[in-house]
Design an enzyme around this catalytic site. Structure first.
Site, PDB file in Angstrom:
ATOM      1  N   ARG A 166      -1.355  -4.523  -6.343  1.00 52.94           N
ATOM      2  CA  ARG A 166      -1.239  -5.882  -6.453  1.00 52.94           C
ATOM      3  C   ARG A 166       0.666  -6.511  -7.245  1.00 52.94           C
ATOM      4  NH1 ARG A 166      -6.039  -7.288  -8.336  1.00 52.94           N
ATOM      5  NH2 ARG A 166      -7.400  -7.254  -6.842  1.00 52.94           N
ATOM      6  N   HIS A 186       0.961  -1.103   0.055  1.00 52.13           N
ATOM      7  CA  HIS A 186      -0.194  -0.186  -0.368  1.00 52.13           C
ATOM      8  C   HIS A 186       0.580   1.587   0.144  1.00 52.13           C
ATOM      9  CE1 HIS A 186      -2.977  -2.325   0.592  1.00 52.13           C
ATOM     10  NE2 HIS A 186      -2.523  -2.969   2.337  1.00 52.13           N
ATOM     11  N   GLU A 221      -2.001  -0.321   8.365  1.00 54.30           N
ATOM     12  CA  GLU A 221      -2.532  -0.866   8.803  1.00 54.30           C
ATOM     13  C   GLU A 221      -2.335  -1.835  10.052  1.00 54.30           C
ATOM     14  OE1 GLU A 221      -4.229  -3.323   4.997  1.00 54.30           O
ATOM     15  OE2 GLU A 221      -2.745  -4.462   5.670  1.00 54.30           O
ATOM     16  N   HIS A 263       2.948  -7.572   1.920  1.00 55.52           N
ATOM     17  CA  HIS A 263       2.967  -8.408   2.741  1.00 55.52           C
ATOM     18  C   HIS A 263       1.131  -9.355   2.094  1.00 55.52           C
ATOM     19  CE1 HIS A 263      -0.124  -5.267   2.666  1.00 55.52           C
ATOM     20  NE2 HIS A 263      -0.790  -5.285   3.088  1.00 55.52           N
TER      21      HIS A 263
END
Length: 316
Positions: free
Chosen positions: A193, A98, A116, A173
């Site tokens: 992705r 991200h 996150e 991740h």
């Protein structure tokens, strides 16, 4: 004025890697046997929650943020800052990364970046996550991605229920098969992705990769984000602090008996992940059980939770 808890209706997302754990474990009425995500506390336009009861019933959380900022302690910002999800990784998620706030703001129409964290609610024996990579330079990262050297590039970590992982923007991740996770994150839906195991959807199409963006935003070399967990026990409750960071702080409340608590944050996001109990506040009683998601607004003041249950709680 004392404010009552704000209970929210979950929103569900079907995913190629989803399953049925959100129904089987949480009792949710999911749309299909490929349900991967419960957006439990969200004001993001891609999945805003609706208030389930009380004076604001029928309003979205985004509307409350815009129209009743006093509920959130007058917190600043043009959007509700956090998003809580419960994820059922019945199959491996794509390997992804991200962006941070700056890159997302420049390249994703003003979207927030996405830092996150994960609390592992449940997982199969031997379950893993992908967390980080081995490349020492960006050139080496590009070479290993282009050659498909995933076994050597990706770092895999064994996990168990109760583990917590902090995943800053820029961290490569992935959740892997057989894992149920509560995710606390910035309110963003931007994902780049990197690798999707060459699998295809029901139409035989491979999902889009975002290699240019991913290479641009990945932290090189990888830096592990260790969290300094601490535990505090008082009457009726054990509070485990997982992280107190730039975008959010996250805790686990283990209630056993009656815990008398005070709400002193701008607002608290609360998700019951096990057990049941009752929350008493301002003379009102609210039943809570596994799968209940709610916000304690700024003026909640003193409240009591009684029962045997576990909650993941966060705030800015």
């Amino acid at each position: 004025m004392t404010q009552s808890p704000i209970f929210l209706q979950p929103e569900f997302k079907e995913r190629i890697w989803g399953g049925t754990a959100l129904r089987e474990s949480f009792g949710y009425d999911i749309p299909s046997d490929l349900t991967g995500e419960c957006w439990a506390i969200s004001a993001h336009p891609n999945g805003p929650n609706i208030v389930a009861s009380g004076p604001y019933k029928g309003k979205t959380l985004a509307e409350l943020w815009d129209e009743h900022r006093e509920l959130f302690g007058g917190a600043e910002g043009d959007r509700f800052p956090l998003l809580t999800k419960i994820l059922d990784a019945n199959q491996d998620l794509s390997v992804q990364v991200h962006p941070d706030d700056y890159y997302a703001g420049e390249h994703e129409n003003g979207e927030l970046g996405k830092t996150e964290c994960w609390y592992i609610i449940d997982c199969k024996e031997g379950a893993e996550i992908v967390y980080g990579h081995t490349a020492r330079t960006r050139t080496e990262l590009v070479t290993m991605i282009n050659s498909g050297d995933w076994d050597n590039l990706l770092r895999r970590i064994k996990i168990k229920p109760g583990d917590f992982y902090y995943v800053p923007s820029g961290t490569i991740h992935a959740l892997c098969e057989g894992t149920v996770v509560l995710e606390t994150q910035q309110s963003s839906d931007t994902t780049y992705r990197v690798y999707d195991y060459d699998r295809t959807d029901q139409n035989g199409e491979k999902r889009e990769l975002h290699l240019t963006q991913a290479i641009n935003v990945t932290t090189v070399p990888h830096v592990d984000s260790y969290v300094d967990e601490s535990t505090e026990t008082q009457k009726g409750i054990t509070i485990k602090t997982f992280v107190e960071a730039e975008y959010f702080s996250v805790y686990k409340w283990e209630i056993d008996g009656a815990a008398e608590l005070t709400q002193d944050a701008p607002f608290l996001l609360c998700s019951v992940i096990e057990g049941e109990g009752k929350l008493t506040q301002g003379g009102e009683l609210f039943p809570i059980s596994k799968g209940t998601n709610f916000i304690l607004p700024a003026e909640t003041n003193d409240f009591t939770i009684e029962g045997t249950c576990e909650l993941i709680v966060s705030h800015i």
